[in-house]
Design an enzyme around this catalytic site. Sequence first.
Site, short mmCIF file in Angstrom:
data_model
loop_
_atom_site.label_atom_id
_atom_site.label_comp_id
_atom_site.label_asym_id
_atom_site.label_seq_id
_atom_site.Cartn_x
_atom_site.Cartn_y
_atom_site.Cartn_z
CB THR B 12 -0.90 0.04 1.25
OG1 THR B 12 -0.05 0.02 2.42
CG2 THR B 12 -1.83 -1.15 1.30
CG ASP B 13 0.00 4.52 -2.48
OD1 ASP B 13 -1.04 4.80 -1.86
OD2 ASP B 13 0.04 4.51 -3.72
CB ALA B 14 1.02 8.12 1.59
CD GLN B 15 -2.95 8.14 -4.38
OE1 GLN B 15 -3.74 7.33 -4.84
NE2 GLN B 15 -2.32 9.03 -5.13
N GLY B 16 -3.41 5.10 0.76
CA GLY B 16 -4.18 4.05 1.43
C GLY B 16 -4.55 2.90 0.51
#
Lengths: 133, 133, 133, 133
Positions: B12-16
């Site tokens: 996952t990334d910081a966009q969720g």
Amino acid sequence: MIYKRKVNFYETDAQGIVHHSNYPRYFEEARGYYLEKIGHPYEKIREKFNIDIVLVELSIQYKRPLFFGDTFEIEFDIVQMDRFTFTFKYTVKNKNKIIALGETRHVCLNRKSRNVVSIPDILKIKYKKDVQT
Amino acid sequence: MIYKRKVNFYETDAQGIVHHSNYPRYFEEARGYYLEKIGHPYEKIREKFNIDIVLVELSIQYKRPLFFGDTFEIEFDIVQMDRFTFTFKYTVKNKNKIIALGETRHVCLNRKSRNVVSIPDILKIKYKKDVQT
Amino acid sequence: MIYKRKVNFYETDAQGIVHHSNYPRYFEEARGYYLEKIGHPYEKIREKFNIDIVLVELSIQYKRPLFFGDTFEIEFDIVQMDRFTFTFKYTVKNKNKIIALGETRHVCLNRKSRNVVSIPDILKIKYKKDVQT
Amino acid sequence: MIYKRKVNFYETDAQGIVHHSNYPRYFEEARGYYLEKIGHPYEKIREKFNIDIVLVELSIQYKRPLFFGDTFEIEFDIVQMDRFTFTFKYTVKNKNKIIALGETRHVCLNRKSRNVVSIPDILKIKYKKDVQT
């Protein structure tokens, strides 16, 4: 030595911070930078001495998170070296705050046999000079 | 063929959501699964025919995000094969909703010379059988 | 615009080349560099307009491999923009040889609702100026 | 507990082995598997208690490499837990040979405030039961 780097978006996770598995990669980048700065880029060393430098121990203490957009610094150096092993220590900082502390220990392997070989002299000479000053 | 997989947190990334760069990795996993299912795991093929299968084209359309905790399915198959190239198509689904569509094209290289070589017969035979049925 | 980068060791795979899944990451780095150069770093845009820029389409043609130690250049620019979508094109080069060609299409989402919103004017203005010159 | 996994090709590096930065990811997968097995998948815990489980310490000793095609096992368990921290230990094995030893220490953070909070009882109960038997 200091290695500076900006966080990439793809290095963040759903907690909104840099995923912990990227720190060993940052340390590897720092080591690559080190070898380049002392005039012996890793890709040259690999070919010239027919060795792979492998990591045998890794430890990291995570103090504070890194966020997307952060530019961090890694202060690092070789802190130990004998015939077969050497150790790097790292302090990851963001605006003078300590983000993480790390340590990695390495040996050199012959690329064909995968046996441990002694560390190339060019690395030892550099280390001795550093320690004496 | 269907390959099933759970999202890992580190994907996952910081966009969720799952970072888009993981989809080519999921497709690679699916292809590995395919080769295993037809009885020719990639690691065996690599050794036996002294080839690397390399990706020469990749395209993905991202329709909906994947989130941590999701279990997704990749429906996929070989849709084209000639002497030198073959193409996989992928549909990524989560609970019957289409997440992404993908396509990858591949060639085989001799591992020493890095020259293109013809596709091993074991892959061609499997493909012909599939097409005829 | 040109974004320059050295290959990291951790980006290579057992074929001895950069794994194909790193190219979407390189493109993301290039886009981050672009936003920084035009004075609107992505982390600022995210906060200011409360948007995420998401990738909806990706295509890459891989022409030649990148190896550890290579320094490559990405020549890239925005080639299309309307109210809701914009497209980047990329040419990855190593010593004037084309390594890969890429294209990515993007939309902006409201970070809370995850609905598509129109592209911030600051991006549109920059694009119009580029096209006119 | 035992978590079994096949090496993915994209996890290898130009040394032909699994890159060391994947081991923290394997450990994370193992922890996810653990939470699932005890009936409290991480994605549920995150929502229910509004917490993130973060890693504060990591150490790994790499004994032998993993290669593409290998299927490895991670034997692991919680070895320490107090009000705020808990520790996992891992032994990575391939055909009864020890590949690596690892340890990770964790705390729980409130997802909004990012302050340390006490460990949810459901994790403590499970741990106490394990220790008593």
